[in-house]
Design a protein around this motif. Structure first.
Motif, PDB file in Angstrom:
ATOM      1  N   THR A  29      58.591  -9.732   3.222  1.00  0.00           N
ATOM      2  CA  THR A  29      57.352 -10.489   3.436  1.00  0.00           C
ATOM      3  C   THR A  29      56.220  -9.833   2.648  1.00  0.00           C
ATOM      4  OG1 THR A  29      57.185  -9.319   5.528  1.00  0.00           O
ATOM      5  CG2 THR A  29      57.712 -11.640   5.649  1.00  0.00           C
ATOM      6  N   ILE A  30      55.371 -10.681   2.148  1.00  0.00           N
ATOM      7  CA  ILE A  30      54.194 -10.203   1.401  1.00  0.00           C
ATOM      8  C   ILE A  30      52.973 -10.720   2.137  1.00  0.00           C
ATOM      9  CG2 ILE A  30      52.954 -10.323  -0.795  1.00  0.00           C
ATOM     10  CD1 ILE A  30      55.787 -10.902  -2.061  1.00  0.00           C
ATOM     11  N   SER A  31      52.142  -9.806   2.575  1.00  0.00           N
ATOM     12  CA  SER A  31      50.988 -10.224   3.356  1.00  0.00           C
ATOM     13  C   SER A  31      49.696  -9.670   2.765  1.00  0.00           C
ATOM     14  CB  SER A  31      51.164  -9.772   4.811  1.00  0.00           C
ATOM     15  OG  SER A  31      50.208 -10.400   5.616  1.00  0.00           O
ATOM     16  N   GLY A  32      48.618 -10.149   3.294  1.00  0.00           N
ATOM     17  CA  GLY A  32      47.311  -9.706   2.812  1.00  0.00           C
ATOM     18  C   GLY A  32      46.278 -10.741   3.217  1.00  0.00           C
ATOM     19  N   ALA A  33      45.034 -10.379   3.102  1.00  0.00           N
ATOM     20  CA  ALA A  33      43.955 -11.291   3.495  1.00  0.00           C
ATOM     21  C   ALA A  33      43.901 -12.490   2.538  1.00  0.00           C
ATOM     22  CB  ALA A  33      42.636 -10.538   3.474  1.00  0.00           C
ATOM     23  N   ASN A  34      43.095 -13.471   2.881  1.00  0.00           N
ATOM     24  CA  ASN A  34      42.921 -14.627   2.003  1.00  0.00           C
ATOM     25  C   ASN A  34      42.455 -14.167   0.622  1.00  0.00           C
ATOM     26  OD1 ASN A  34      41.573 -16.311   4.813  1.00  0.00           O
ATOM     27  ND2 ASN A  34      43.574 -16.610   3.947  1.00  0.00           N
ATOM     28  N   MET A  35      42.943 -14.862  -0.372  1.00  0.00           N
ATOM     29  CA  MET A  35      42.547 -14.635  -1.764  1.00  0.00           C
ATOM     30  C   MET A  35      42.955 -13.247  -2.274  1.00  0.00           C
ATOM     31  SD  MET A  35      38.880 -16.523  -1.737  1.00  0.00           S
ATOM     32  CE  MET A  35      38.567 -17.817  -0.538  1.00  0.00           C
ATOM     33  N   CYS A 158      54.750 -21.149   7.453  1.00  0.00           N
ATOM     34  CA  CYS A 158      54.487 -21.472   8.870  1.00  0.00           C
ATOM     35  C   CYS A 158      53.028 -21.858   9.123  1.00  0.00           C
ATOM     36  CB  CYS A 158      54.868 -20.297   9.759  1.00  0.00           C
ATOM     37  SG  CYS A 158      56.612 -19.894   9.674  1.00  0.00           S
ATOM     38  N   TYR A 159      52.317 -22.245   8.065  1.00  0.00           N
ATOM     39  CA  TYR A 159      50.901 -22.527   8.264  1.00  0.00           C
ATOM     40  C   TYR A 159      50.691 -23.700   9.225  1.00  0.00           C
ATOM     41  CZ  TYR A 159      50.618 -26.724   5.298  1.00  0.00           C
ATOM     42  OH  TYR A 159      50.745 -27.978   4.786  1.00  0.00           O
ATOM     43  N   SER A 189      49.666 -14.676   5.964  1.00  0.00           N
ATOM     44  CA  SER A 189      48.551 -13.804   6.353  1.00  0.00           C
ATOM     45  C   SER A 189      48.610 -13.538   7.857  1.00  0.00           C
ATOM     46  CB  SER A 189      47.205 -14.399   5.936  1.00  0.00           C
ATOM     47  OG  SER A 189      47.111 -15.722   6.348  1.00  0.00           O
ATOM     48  N   ASN A 190      49.673 -14.059   8.500  1.00  0.00           N
ATOM     49  CA  ASN A 190      49.851 -13.857   9.937  1.00  0.00           C
ATOM     50  C   ASN A 190      50.906 -12.763  10.152  1.00  0.00           C
ATOM     51  OD1 ASN A 190      50.315 -13.976  12.638  1.00  0.00           O
ATOM     52  ND2 ASN A 190      50.847 -16.148  12.696  1.00  0.00           N
TER      53      ASN A 190
ATOM     54  N   SER B 156      43.943 -21.935  10.794  1.00  0.00           N
ATOM     55  CA  SER B 156      45.364 -21.590  10.729  1.00  0.00           C
ATOM     56  C   SER B 156      45.745 -20.888   9.422  1.00  0.00           C
ATOM     57  CB  SER B 156      46.230 -22.812  10.951  1.00  0.00           C
ATOM     58  OG  SER B 156      45.946 -23.758   9.983  1.00  0.00           O
ATOM     59  N   ASN B 157      44.959 -20.993   8.397  1.00  0.00           N
ATOM     60  CA  ASN B 157      45.279 -20.286   7.150  1.00  0.00           C
ATOM     61  C   ASN B 157      44.330 -19.157   6.819  1.00  0.00           C
ATOM     62  OD1 ASN B 157      46.391 -23.225   6.579  1.00  0.00           O
ATOM     63  ND2 ASN B 157      47.600 -21.659   5.541  1.00  0.00           N
ATOM     64  N   PHE B 158      43.366 -18.964   7.700  1.00  0.00           N
ATOM     65  CA  PHE B 158      42.375 -17.941   7.376  1.00  0.00           C
ATOM     66  C   PHE B 158      42.711 -16.620   8.054  1.00  0.00           C
ATOM     67  CE2 PHE B 158      39.342 -21.670   6.781  1.00  0.00           C
ATOM     68  CZ  PHE B 158      39.482 -21.640   5.408  1.00  0.00           C
ATOM     69  N   ASP B 159      42.479 -15.523   7.342  1.00  0.00           N
ATOM     70  CA  ASP B 159      42.708 -14.223   7.952  1.00  0.00           C
ATOM     71  C   ASP B 159      41.564 -13.916   8.919  1.00  0.00           C
ATOM     72  OD1 ASP B 159      40.516 -12.766   6.587  1.00  0.00           O
ATOM     73  OD2 ASP B 159      41.662 -13.217   4.805  1.00  0.00           O
TER      74      ASP B 159
END
Lengths: 263, 264
Positions: A29-35, A158-159, A189-190, B156-159
């Motif tokens: 899995t690759i995660s991180g904040a938006n953008m 899973c958005y 991002s979850n 749902s898509n925002f951190d």
């Protein structure tokens, strides 16, 4: 054995010196904040954004024949305005099989195998555009794995799903990894979604800033919070209780944790 | 602006009654959430009464209502002839006839409040992640300067960091522009964390509204309606069930930890 590699890749100001090696039959899995560059990274790995730095089974993907590449690597990148073409789920899936040139003798068996795997039997005659989000996602996954690819790339699959739907989709992905020996690379991002993966990468501003086993990384609550990521409740709770010497390990089951605290 | 549903009958329910509170962050959750989303847009035919402010929503007042609300849907329609975020926003201003003085500086100001800068405007729409696409919808909606902002599954898509920034912006708009915010979602964790007032739509076609802090702590009510219990509430509930310790219900995990420490 390494199956997919992105080697020291920089793209505009979105990805910076990204170097990721993915082992065969692993769930990454690759995660991180938006953008932070997750979607761009998946687009590079899947060949949508061209690059000379991505290698599939040791071969530069820009040198691999397109149809061979797509038989080995599939991807699902959700878009908000996407639509299915055919009036039923069945027709949509058979269209993919026809396009792949699957022999008529095995086509139906393959179709049945896929709809059973994704529990789509009850919706085969439904219009795919009117399915609920979970079934739409399952259908997209079903269409993507028709070729039985070695690698499946998923961007925020899973958005908008609730916890139960997310759990169900993750269970299906684990089954793909186990039954088809598939390598799965998924962005999210979850952080709840990363717990069952084998390796977790954390991106920040286009750079890989953490790599390791998910539970080891998820214990770094302060660092992850600074990056804008929420720690799954049970892990967050246990890490903070550890600070008070009230527990000495991560307990994911709530009942067990309550019993451990109040023996 | 308060919105009141009075004996409303529509596809999946009859005689539905609830109130959306003015100048606060409201949540709507549970079954037939999409029906409510459609009704709130003011285009559907239904039986019963919907009031906005003290005005009855009807054929004569529909346009007034629509001028007061703004919707951020899940789906952002991409248009092939638009390349960048800036072009998308400019097109919407023109197409929807949004009256805004110096739109660029207004947009930049909104972006600044969300911790972003003008580079976002130059991004190619094709290369945007879903969260970036949805942000375009939020910005365009805010440009209309609505009295009520209705957002469908916005977080749902925002951190977490971005969620906090958006919530700060919403609270600013409530305090300074008297805006009413409505979050439609089935994410109990997010709604418990962020809303003051919640409308819970039951499986049986009923509705219940009240303080979020109260409704999300009623485990039996949530379970009977198939609504997920927020983890932090569930933990306290389990402690109360399994021990004789009356741990307090909290929103912030740090407060829960302190409470556990005192009671363990």
């Amino acid at each position: 054995m390494e199956i997919l590699r992105i080697k020291d890749f920089t793209y505009k100001d979105i990805l910076k010196n990204v170097d990721i090696s993915i082992e065969e039959n692993s769930f990454v899995t690759i995660s991180g904040a938006n953008m932070c560059g997750k979607t761009t990274l998946i687009k590079v790995l899947s060949g949508i954004i061209g690059s000379n730095n991505v290698f599939l089974e040791g071969k530069n993907i820009s040198k691999i024949n397109v149809s061979v590449f797509h038989k080995k690597l599939a991807f699902v990148i959700p878009s908000l305005d996407e639509e299915f073409i055919f009036p039923t789920v069945e027709k949509e899936l058979f269209f993919v099989l026809d396009n792949l040139g699957v022999r008529p003798s095995v086509k139906t068996a393959r179709y049945r195998e896929i709809i059973d795997l994704f529990d789509l039997r009850d919706v085969t005659l439904c219009n795919p555009n009117f399915l609920d989000l979970k079934n739409k996602t399952k259908l997209k996954l079903a269409m993507a794995i028709m070729t039985k690819p070695k690698v499946l790339l998923l961007d925020d699959i899973c958005y908008m799903m609730n916890k139960e739907e997310t759990r169900d989709i993750l269970k299906k992905l684990k089954a793909l990894q186990k039954v088809y020996k598939m390598t799965i690379v998924m962005t999210t991002s979850n952080l709840v979604e990363v717990i069952s993966s084998d390796v977790l990468y954390i991106l920040d501003k286009g750079k890989v800033v953490m790599k390791g086993r998910p539970l080891t990384i998820l214990k770094k609550d302060n660092e992850l919070n600074k990056l804008g990521l929420a720690i799954p409740f049970m892990i967050d709770l246990c890490v903070k209780l550890e600070d008070y010497d009230l527990v000495n390990k991560i307990v994911l089951d709530m009942d067990l944790l309550v019993s451990a605290l109040w023996k | 602006m308060e919105i009141v549903f009075e004996d409303v009958c529509y596809k999946n329910f009859t005689n539905l009654n609830f109130t959306i509170k003015s100048k606060t962050i409201n949540g709507i959750s549970g079954s037939f959430i999409n029906d409510i989303f459609l009704l709130l847009q003011g285009n559907e035919k239904y039986l019963g009464n919907i009031y906005f402010g003290n005005v009855l929503l009807g054929d004569n007042t529909k346009n007034d209502y629509k001028n007061l609300i703004s919707i951020v849907p899940r789906d952002i329609s991409k248009l092939v002839f638009l390349n960048t975020v800036e072009e998308y926003i400019a097109f919407n201003i023109k197409y929807r006839k949004i009256k805004v003085n110096d739109s660029r500086s207004t947009v930049l100001n909104l972006l600044k409040q969300l911790g972003l800068d003008s580079t976002y405007l130059n991004k190619s729409i094709d290369n945007l992640s879903i969260s970036e696409q949805r942000l375009m919808g939020v910005i365009v909606s805010l440009l209309t300067n609505p009295k009520v902002l209705i957002l469908d599954e916005i977080f749902s898509n925002f951190d977490l960091k971005f969620e906090k920034k958006l919530m700060r912006l919403f609270n600013y708009l409530i305090d300074n522009e008297n805006m009413t915010i409505i979050l439609l979602s089935n994410d109990s964790e997010m709604l418990y964390r962020n809303t003051k007032h919640i409308v819970l739509l039951g499986k049986d076609g009923s509705a219940l509204d009240g303080k979020s802090s109260k409704i999300y702590r009623d485990i039996e009510l949530l379970n009977s309606n198939g609504v997920e219990v927020p983890d932090i509430v569930l933990f306290t509930y389990k402690v109360r069930e399994k021990t004789d310790i009356k741990l307090g219900y909290h929103v912030d995990i740090r407060d829960l930890i302190k409470d556990v420490y005192k009671n363990v």
